[in-house]
Design an enzyme around this catalytic site. Structure first.
Site, PDB file in Angstrom:
ATOM      1  N   CYS A 193       0.851  -1.132  -0.010  1.00 16.90           N
ATOM      2  CA  CYS A 193       0.029  -0.087   0.115  1.00 16.90           C
ATOM      3  C   CYS A 193       0.946   1.276   0.025  1.00 16.90           C
ATOM      4  O   CYS A 193       1.486   1.415   0.839  1.00 16.90           O
ATOM      5  CB  CYS A 193      -0.882   0.057   1.149  1.00 16.90           C
ATOM      6  SG  CYS A 193      -1.851   1.483   1.315  1.00 16.90           S
TER       7      CYS A 193
ATOM      8  N   CYS B  33      -0.563   4.266   2.438  1.00 14.79           N
ATOM      9  CA  CYS B  33      -0.381   4.141   3.816  1.00 14.79           C
ATOM     10  C   CYS B  33      -0.343   2.736   4.455  1.00 14.79           C
ATOM     11  O   CYS B  33       0.975   2.623   4.266  1.00 14.79           O
ATOM     12  CB  CYS B  33      -2.032   4.660   4.481  1.00 14.79           C
ATOM     13  SG  CYS B  33      -3.599   3.857   3.838  1.00 14.79           S
ATOM     14  N   SER B  34      -1.171   1.952   4.533  1.00 17.41           N
ATOM     15  CA  SER B  34      -0.778   0.705   5.308  1.00 17.41           C
ATOM     16  C   SER B  34      -1.903  -0.398   5.269  1.00 17.41           C
ATOM     17  O   SER B  34      -2.076  -1.219   5.978  1.00 17.41           O
ATOM     18  CB  SER B  34      -0.438   0.973   6.656  1.00 17.41           C
ATOM     19  OG  SER B  34      -1.529   1.373   7.483  1.00 17.41           O
ATOM     20  N   CYS B  35      -2.560  -0.057   4.004  1.00 20.21           N
ATOM     21  CA  CYS B  35      -3.895  -1.043   3.837  1.00 20.21           C
ATOM     22  C   CYS B  35      -3.328  -2.472   3.984  1.00 20.21           C
ATOM     23  O   CYS B  35      -2.168  -2.813   3.085  1.00 20.21           O
ATOM     24  CB  CYS B  35      -4.607  -0.706   2.620  1.00 20.21           C
ATOM     25  SG  CYS B  35      -5.372   0.949   2.550  1.00 20.21           S
TER      26      CYS B  35
END
Lengths: 212, 198
Positions: free
Chosen positions: B106, B109-111
């Site tokens: 991702c 962000c941090s999906c």
């Protein structure tokens, strides 16, 4: 926004450093903050679009210096201030809901919180196999259109259904439900010869795309 | 203790105090039940993690009909094994083949697919990984000790929207005699992100 968070394709951050036997949380405060991030929206509604918007508003130097959960702490604080919850915040306090009860946690996790929307009557503009171009957009607000695909041609791999639109939702301008497509880009279209990927697939809302 | 370590400790102490103050304020206002926070932490430290995803992979390896369902509608197939919910409401499984290796990232962000993999490791959220995975995935894989043959093409999935992905790794050779449970024991978190082979 063209922020530091939009990192795809940047150089200079050094090697990836996996941590052997990494714990789920690195400190007791990370546990509490993560849990707060999940519990608070039941009482003080906000979504991931809003949380991401606030993380992205951090000045770039702060974004890079802060640990991951420190960024979340900052973002949750901003969202609570915006909703008039923190003492001294200028905003009008919003109507809050009852807190998430301990006995409801497992059910809440299992239920999820999808941003998928009913798709009745919303025609898909594109089909799998269609050639598309990611539009060359540079909004100052929150967007999920990564910089590295803007203006680049790709091919629709799949229509994933209808979801609310982060750009408008994060700005408080409504959900504007629309189809999301997985679009495959030839890696050389993105990076020229300077890539070791064959292709990169990116999930893009319909408003990010035009036909080619 | 070095000056740097001292600063780090002071910073951590400051963060811990800020989070504690925030929690107390929200509890006082009746907006958070502290017992619910305990319950959330417990769920992600004990029940929700990569062992769930490993069971999905092992099932797909032993049951061709399940594999078909997983690739056609991953959310429903994963729910058959009892997993789903937050950050896994809209799942997609992508299959490694002898000709194609898949890698997840991702960049924004941090999906990450929590129901099957748990919360993401720090490296997945790092600038180093997010910046390079889409441009130089072979370079990133080399840092994980993975060398793919030149004939295998690399497809990177940037989970920039609300779909969450998991990689269905290739079943290792010489595992015909193993039970589904033993196969699940071979599946690693990184194998389901694409930064390891199984």
């Amino acid at each position: 926004m063209n922020g530091i968070h939009d990192m795809g394709g940047m150089d200079g951050f050094g090697p990836v450093l996996p941590e052997p036997s990494e714990p789920v949380f690195h400190a007791a405060w990370e546990r509490r903050l993560f849990a707060l991030s999940q519990a608070v929206p039941f009482a003080v509604p906000f979504g991931d679009d809003h949380l991401r918007r606030e993380v992205e508003r951090l000045p770039p130097a702060d974004y890079l210096r802060m640990s991951y959960y420190e960024g979340w702490l900052h973002a949750i604080g901003s969202l609570l201030a915006e909703r008039g919850i923190l003492p001294g915040s200028a905003a009008v306090r919003i109507a809050t809901q009852p807190p998430l009860a301990a006995g409801m946690v497992d059910a809440a996790i299992a239920a999820g919180a999808t941003t998928r929307q009913p798709d009745a009557g919303l025609m898909a503009r594109f089909l799998a196999g269609d050639g598309v171009v990611a539009r060359n957009l540079h909004p100052a607000g929150h967007t999920r259109l990564p910089r590295y695909v803007r203006g680049k041609p790709g091919v629709v791999v799949a229509d994933r259904g209808v979801f609310s639109f982060p750009d408008s939702n994060a700005a408080g301008q409504g959900l504007r439900p629309q189809h999301v497509y997985t679009v495959a880009f030839d890696a050389r279209t993105l990076w020229g010869d300077d890539t070791t990927a064959a292709s990169v697939c990116v999930d893009l809302w319909e408003d990010y795309l035009e036909a080619r | 203790m070095t000056a740097h370590e001292h600063d780090h400790d002071a910073e951590e102490k400051g963060l811990a105090l800020r989070v504690k103050a925030l929690e107390e304020l929200l509890v006082e206002q009746g907006l958070v039940d502290p017992a619910a926070l305990d319950r959330i932490v417990e769920a992600y430290e004990t029940r929700i993690g990569p062992r769930n995803g490993a069971r999905v992979v092992a099932r797909a390896w032993v049951d061709p009909a399940y594999r078909e369902r997983l690739l056609a509608n991953a959310t429903a197939a994963i729910a058959e094994l009892g997993y789903g919910g937050l950050q896994g409401e809209n799942m997609v499984a992508v299959e490694n083949t002898p000709r194609r290796h898949n890698l997840l990232v991702c960049t924004l962000c941090s999906c990450y697919p929590w129901p099957v993999l748990g919360l993401p490791p720090a490296w997945y959220k790092s600038a180093a990984y997010r910046s390079r995975a889409v441009k130089d995935p072979r370079g990133v894989l080399a840092e994980f000790g993975v060398q793919l043959p030149a004939g295998v093409e690399l497809r990177v999935w940037d989970s920039s929207a609300e779909l969450r992905y998991m990689v269905l790794p290739l079943r290792p050779p010489d595992t015909e005699g193993l039970s589904e449970e033993a196969l699940a024991g071979l599946v690693t978190r990184d194998g389901m992100i694409g930064t390891a082979l199984v």
